[in-house]
Design an enzyme around this catalytic site. Structure first.
Site, mmCIF file in Angstrom:
data_model
loop_
_atom_site.group_PDB
_atom_site.id
_atom_site.type_symbol
_atom_site.label_atom_id
_atom_site.label_comp_id
_atom_site.label_asym_id
_atom_site.label_seq_id
_atom_site.Cartn_x
_atom_site.Cartn_y
_atom_site.Cartn_z
ATOM 1 N N SER A 154 0.835 -1.030 0.023
ATOM 2 C CA SER A 154 0.159 -0.113 -0.021
ATOM 3 C C SER A 154 0.878 1.012 -0.077
ATOM 4 C CB SER A 154 -0.826 0.098 1.405
ATOM 5 O OG SER A 154 -1.357 1.149 1.593
ATOM 6 N N TYR A 167 -0.260 -1.234 10.345
ATOM 7 C CA TYR A 167 -0.762 -1.572 8.974
ATOM 8 C C TYR A 167 0.907 -1.034 7.999
ATOM 9 C CZ TYR A 167 -3.160 -1.331 4.404
ATOM 10 O OH TYR A 167 -3.245 -1.693 3.094
ATOM 11 N N LYS A 171 2.999 -3.436 5.766
ATOM 12 C CA LYS A 171 2.954 -3.282 4.255
ATOM 13 C C LYS A 171 4.354 -2.657 4.074
ATOM 14 C CE LYS A 171 -1.048 -4.056 2.774
ATOM 15 N NZ LYS A 171 -1.387 -5.592 2.098
HETATM 16 N N1 LIG Z 1 -8.743 -0.837 -0.805
HETATM 17 C C1 LIG Z 1 -7.761 -0.078 -0.658
HETATM 18 O O1 LIG Z 1 -7.818 1.093 -0.804
HETATM 19 C C2 LIG Z 1 -6.271 -0.639 -0.486
HETATM 20 C C3 LIG Z 1 -5.200 0.034 -0.561
HETATM 21 C C4 LIG Z 1 -3.918 -0.387 -0.473
HETATM 22 C C5 LIG Z 1 -3.855 -1.708 -0.062
HETATM 23 N N2 LIG Z 1 -5.042 -2.454 0.057
HETATM 24 C C6 LIG Z 1 -4.468 -4.002 0.262
HETATM 25 O O2 LIG Z 1 -5.170 -4.779 -0.744
HETATM 26 C C7 LIG Z 1 -5.721 -5.991 -0.118
HETATM 27 C C8 LIG Z 1 -6.982 -6.415 -0.533
HETATM 28 O O3 LIG Z 1 -7.866 -5.455 0.214
HETATM 29 P P1 LIG Z 1 -9.507 -5.196 -0.068
HETATM 30 O O4 LIG Z 1 -9.683 -3.593 -0.179
HETATM 31 O O5 LIG Z 1 -9.854 -6.046 -1.329
HETATM 32 O O6 LIG Z 1 -10.146 -5.611 1.066
HETATM 33 P P2 LIG Z 1 -11.409 -6.372 1.409
HETATM 34 O O7 LIG Z 1 -11.767 -6.430 2.851
HETATM 35 O O8 LIG Z 1 -12.612 -6.111 0.405
HETATM 36 O O9 LIG Z 1 -10.898 -8.107 1.168
HETATM 37 C C9 LIG Z 1 -9.720 -8.573 1.803
HETATM 38 C C10 LIG Z 1 -10.290 -10.055 1.950
HETATM 39 O O10 LIG Z 1 -9.148 -10.743 2.651
HETATM 40 C C11 LIG Z 1 -9.659 -11.372 3.435
HETATM 41 N N3 LIG Z 1 -8.480 -11.850 4.800
HETATM 42 C C12 LIG Z 1 -8.354 -10.732 5.543
HETATM 43 N N4 LIG Z 1 -7.759 -11.136 6.636
HETATM 44 C C13 LIG Z 1 -7.483 -12.624 6.298
HETATM 45 C C14 LIG Z 1 -6.852 -13.788 6.898
HETATM 46 N N5 LIG Z 1 -6.266 -13.488 7.976
HETATM 47 N N6 LIG Z 1 -6.818 -14.975 6.441
HETATM 48 C C15 LIG Z 1 -7.497 -15.016 5.078
HETATM 49 N N7 LIG Z 1 -8.236 -14.025 4.424
HETATM 50 C C16 LIG Z 1 -8.001 -13.017 5.265
HETATM 51 C C17 LIG Z 1 -10.871 -10.917 3.992
HETATM 52 O O11 LIG Z 1 -11.938 -11.793 4.510
HETATM 53 C C18 LIG Z 1 -11.316 -10.234 2.584
HETATM 54 O O12 LIG Z 1 -12.185 -11.010 1.860
HETATM 55 C C19 LIG Z 1 -5.381 -6.047 1.256
HETATM 56 O O13 LIG Z 1 -3.996 -6.669 1.588
HETATM 57 C C20 LIG Z 1 -5.393 -4.517 1.387
HETATM 58 O O14 LIG Z 1 -4.403 -4.069 2.736
HETATM 59 C C21 LIG Z 1 -6.089 -1.991 -0.065
#
Ligand SMILES: NC(=O)c1ccc[n+]([C@@H]2O[C@H](COP(=O)([O-])OP(=O)(O)OC[C@H]3O[C@@H](n4cnc5c(N)ncnc54)[C@H](O)[C@@H]3O)[C@@H](O)[C@H]2O)c1
Length: 276
Positions: A154, A167, A171
């Site tokens: 991120s 976080y 990251k």
């Molecule tokens: N959405 C954003 O703006 C953003 C920005 C930067 C990074 N990210 C990263 O992208 C990735 C996906 O995020 P997203 O926005 O799609 O979130 P989201 O919550 O929609 O999806 C994340 C999924 O990961 C699963 N998960 C979480 N912890 C887990 C564990 N311990 N074991 C198994 N599964 C697990 C959750 O159940 C969920 O289905 C993450 O790593 C997040 O940190 C997201």
């Protein structure tokens, strides 16, 4: 399943029940890869898998908390057994648990470092055996292929953000893991890169606070929807003027999985509409 740029490849995508992970699993499957979807949230995981199957994709799923012991190695073993290979790993599972540092417990810090870098470490350690064996076999036969790891970071891991000590630490650490394995695994033709997302529209930053989603993980309930508090202010900071879609996020991951990226390794691709 028509474009077929990943025909014959076997992929694992974690956090694939929804959001960026589900979009990525779909994208890789539509390019012809067999995909193992992994997530702790079993019902939406089954649903995402069933939807892709209906489209004709070759997919399966494995439910489990990737912070629990043995779940990572089980996932890799199952993928190799189910699909007979291992070519692409997308370490995407993650969540947020914001807090000011003076109120952050050891548990709260360690849980996020674990899911963002510990789980990728355990998954990649488990993948080392099949990766090395497959590469050695291919070297002997002269049929050389590249394998791809894409770890999800991120811009918070690159630049920091308030309330994000846990976080940001996880990251940032996954960038170090990425660069190290790029050096360790170059000899096996495994490309290891990171995609660092800016603001992608998922439940993590849904501006509708009333919808605050709760994640059940390791016996705790965590509100993972609190990043949306500053949604409007955040969008104004993005040079492209809007949050990205999950399809745009998945496209960033796909790019690093294609043969066109065979000579790109150890890099961090920021997919953030210009935000950094
Ligand atoms: N959405 C954003 O703006 C953003 C920005 C930067 C990074 N990210 C990263 O992208 C990735 C996906 O995020 P997203 O926005 O799609 O979130 P989201 O919550 O929609 O999806 C994340 C999924 O990961 C699963 N998960 C979480 N912890 C887990 C564990 N311990 N074991 C198994 N599964 C697990 C959750 O159940 C969920 O289905 C993450 O790593 C997040 O940190 C997201």
């Amino acid at each position: 399943v028509s474009e077929g740029r990943l025909n014959g490849k076997v992929a694992v995508v974690t956090g694939a029940a929804r959001g960026i992970g589900a979009a990525t699993a779909g994208r890789l499957a539509r390019e012809g890869a067999c995909v193992m979807l992994a997530d702790l949230d079993e019902a939406p995981l089954q649903q995402a898998t069933a939807e892709l199957r209906r489209e004709g994709a070759v997919v399966d799923c494995e439910a489990g908390n990737l912070s629990a012991p043995d779940v990572a190695s089980r996932l890799i073993d199952r993928t190799v057994r189910a699909f007979g290979g291992l070519d692409i790993i997308v370490n995407n599972a993650g969540y947020i648990w914001p807090q000011a540092i003076h109120r952050m417990s050891d548990d709260q810090f360690e849980a996020l470092v674990d899911i963002h870098v510990g789980a990728p470490f355990r998954i990649l350690r488990a993948a080392a055996t099949p990766f090395r064996e497959l590469a050695k076999r291919e070297s002997a036969s002269g049929r050389l292929t590249h394998r791809k790891v894409v770890n999800v970071s991120s811009i918070i891991g690159l630049s920091g953000a308030p309330m994000s000590a846990n976080y940001a630490a996880g990251k940032a650490a996954v960038v170090g893991l990425t660069k190290t394995l790029a050096k360790e695994w170059g000899r096996y033709r495994v490309n290891v890169n990171c995609v660092a997302f800016g603001m992608i529209a998922t439940r993590l930053n849904d501006p509708d606070v009333a919808k605050s989603p709760l994640l059940e993980v390791g016996g705790r309930t965590v509100n993972v929807g609190t990043m949306g508090a500053n949604y409007e202010d955040m969008q104004a900071l993005i040079p492209l003027g809007r949050a990205g879609t999950v399809e745009e996020a998945a496209a960033g991951i796909l790019m690093l999985c294609l043969p066109e990226a065979d000579y790109v390794t150890g890099q961090v691709l920021v997919v953030g509409g210009g935000l950094e």
